[in-house]
Scaffold this motif. Structure first.
Motif: not given
Lengths: 356, 356
Positions: A37-51
């Motif tokens: 889940q952490r890996e997914i979140s890190d990658k999704l942050r890039k897709v969402f352009h969010t911190k």
């Protein structure tokens, strides 16, 4: 025969991604589950352009629409509807006794920043809910302009339904100031349905802490707190197959490059729009066209059901008009892993069937 | 290295079943989608021993626990807790402003029919919520006796949490008079997590029609009505991968034969219980032992975490005690497609590690 899907979700999913669903099970309270889940979140942050933090929900996108309006409305919500899915958000509020008003924009139109300003200037609302990309009409709202207005209202928490646009067009969550940005797996992320995703800003967290009627399964604050407490785990048992596939898919998305992905979606959209304008008419206002779906006005009065049947025999599926728009429009989705070549092949077949 | 799971969900899933998750996508508003859900429902009716309707939910079991208590409580709910998951049901009620009382039975014990009778005889409640099989303690409630009592109260709607028992032990939903019987995929049905299932009786339907605070995504009446209106479709986009795998799994379950399946679970349970009694102690009251999970009291004061680590190196995983029972108990699940041979292999390895 398998039909290639050009409908606004579920979309076509490639074999290698589907096969990741079939990863052997692991315990959901293990380090492996946390890492996943952490890996997914890190990658999704890039897709969402969010911190900001990313929450996963084992549910369709509708579930997180419910979570967002329950978790972030302390006073009163304004729901801006530009079609069927905007209206659904209001119905969700009513079904949960969340105080809410519905502002309806005529179908085919986007909401104007001035309208949003006027609504918020009443001071009645502490949360606002907007559909970014409305698949019932083919409209994409002008979120950059809307963002400038919403930023004036410091106490208003903004949720944006990007179910059918995230990863298909650029949505800069932090730059726009979106507090809860929602998507789900079966649209431009090109995964099977069964999981939804949202970002969750600090402002949204602070608001949720003041809301009492947040419910349980879709309580965004509970999802957030559990994730923080248990190192990226889920309060109940999550859909591990979707998580395995999502993690793999995100690698492929980042490998393609987000800008390339947006460009590919734009090119497909432009191809379909040009074809539609040449042979039919666009349903939506041309200034606010969706990059992931085109809604074509059936000006030739073709039999859409029959067209889809014939396309089906050739291994393709498109969508009829939504609800009352049945046979008045038809919809071609161009999202996910679909390529311009796929779109050209589809259009050629439509042309051939219709003799145009 | 993959670890064979002997934890109370997710359980081990065979390769051929996992591969069904990877079935190419179809539209969720097609005849194929209707046929798929209808077939699943027909087969599940056999597993549930019911003639009532079956609802699917793209969520974990917790979602349908929320749906049940919101959808069937018009007056006041009584939640009977025999462990962690019973208590969760009460917390769900509170989080949704559903009027509810909690009746707590000491951990390790079952609830007695007389206690249920006493609670319902107050006339305060129009809905009751009971956990059939409590994985935090290893207790299985005596539902046959409880059923006789509940049947006296014609206005009380009964929801039973069979998340960790359905398809692993005989639960005759109609004979017992259970109105909402809930399970999910990742336990004795031996599928990955991500979907939950419930039966929905006519009495429950009539009740739900009188309840206003049912919410949206988990509104059981809405799920039911949509299914009836749209010929076995789902109001939003369901997890098609789970549906493909569930349909296939149900064929395998019916092929094994339900009675054979119950017998296999009983044999595994007895083997683990005998081993536990010989070397440790059973945590739960011996009259109410679960057929799908055994909770072993750690009378030898072994280091459970270390045992599980060493088991992990050999390719097995069991569960520590739940919550406060950590290291005071450990849990061995024997459900799903696990065989007596698998259990024997696990126990041999535990014996070898512990030198017993």
């Amino acid at each position: 025969m398998h039909k290639k899907l050009f409908i606004p979700g579920p979309v076509e999913v490639e074999k290698d991604v589907l096969e990741k669903l079939a990863t052997p099970m692991i315990g959901h309270r293990t380090k492996d589950a946390s890492d996943l889940q952490r890996e997914i979140s890190d990658k999704l942050r890039k897709v969402f352009h969010t911190k900001e933090e990313i929450l996963l929900s084992t549910s369709s996108g509708t579930g997180l629409l419910e979570g967002a309006i329950r978790s972030t409305t302390a006073k009163r919500a304004i729901v801006i509807s530009i079609g069927a899915f905007g209206k659904r958000w209001y119905e969700i509020a009513k079904a949960n006794n969340v105080e809410a008003d519905l502002y309806e924009v005529p179908w085919g139109e986007a909401v104007k920043a001035e309208e949003v300003d006027k609504l918020l200037s009443t001071g009645k609302y502490d949360s606002i809910f907007i559909t970014h990309n409305e698949t019932s009409t083919g409209v994409m709202n002008p979120v950059e302009e809307i963002s400038k207005v919403i930023k004036k209202y410091k106490d208003v928490v903004w949720s944006l339904d990007c179910v059918s646009s995230m990863a298909g067009t650029k949505i800069e969550v932090d730059k726009l100031g979106v507090d809860v940005c929602i998507t789900s797996t079966q649209k431009a992320l090109a995964l099977p349905p069964g999981m939804s995703i949202c970002s969750f800003s600090k402002k949204a967290i602070e608001r949720a802490e003041k809301v009492t009627n947040r419910g349980y399964y879709f309580d965004l604050l509970a999802l957030y707190k559990y994730l923080k407490k248990k190192d990226y785990q889920y309060p109940s048992t999550p859909s591990l197959p979707h998580m395995f596939a999502l993690n793999y898919r995100l690698d492929k998305i980042l490998e393609e490059g987000l800008e390339n992905r947006y460009k590919r979606h734009k090119e497909m959209a432009e191809y379909v729009r040009n074809w539609a304008k040449e042979n039919f008419k666009l349903y939506a206002n041309e200034n606010f066209l969706s990059n992931t779906l085109t809604n074509v006005e059936n000006t030739k009065n073709i039999d859409v059901k029959d067209l889809n049947k014939k396309l089906g025999e050739r291994g393709f599926a498109i969508s009829d008009g939504y609800g009352n728009l049945k046979n008045k429009t038809f919809r071609i989705a161009h999202m996910g892993e679909t390529t311009l070549e796929d779109i050209k092949e589809l259009i050629e077949n439509i042309n051939d069937i219709l003799g145009i």
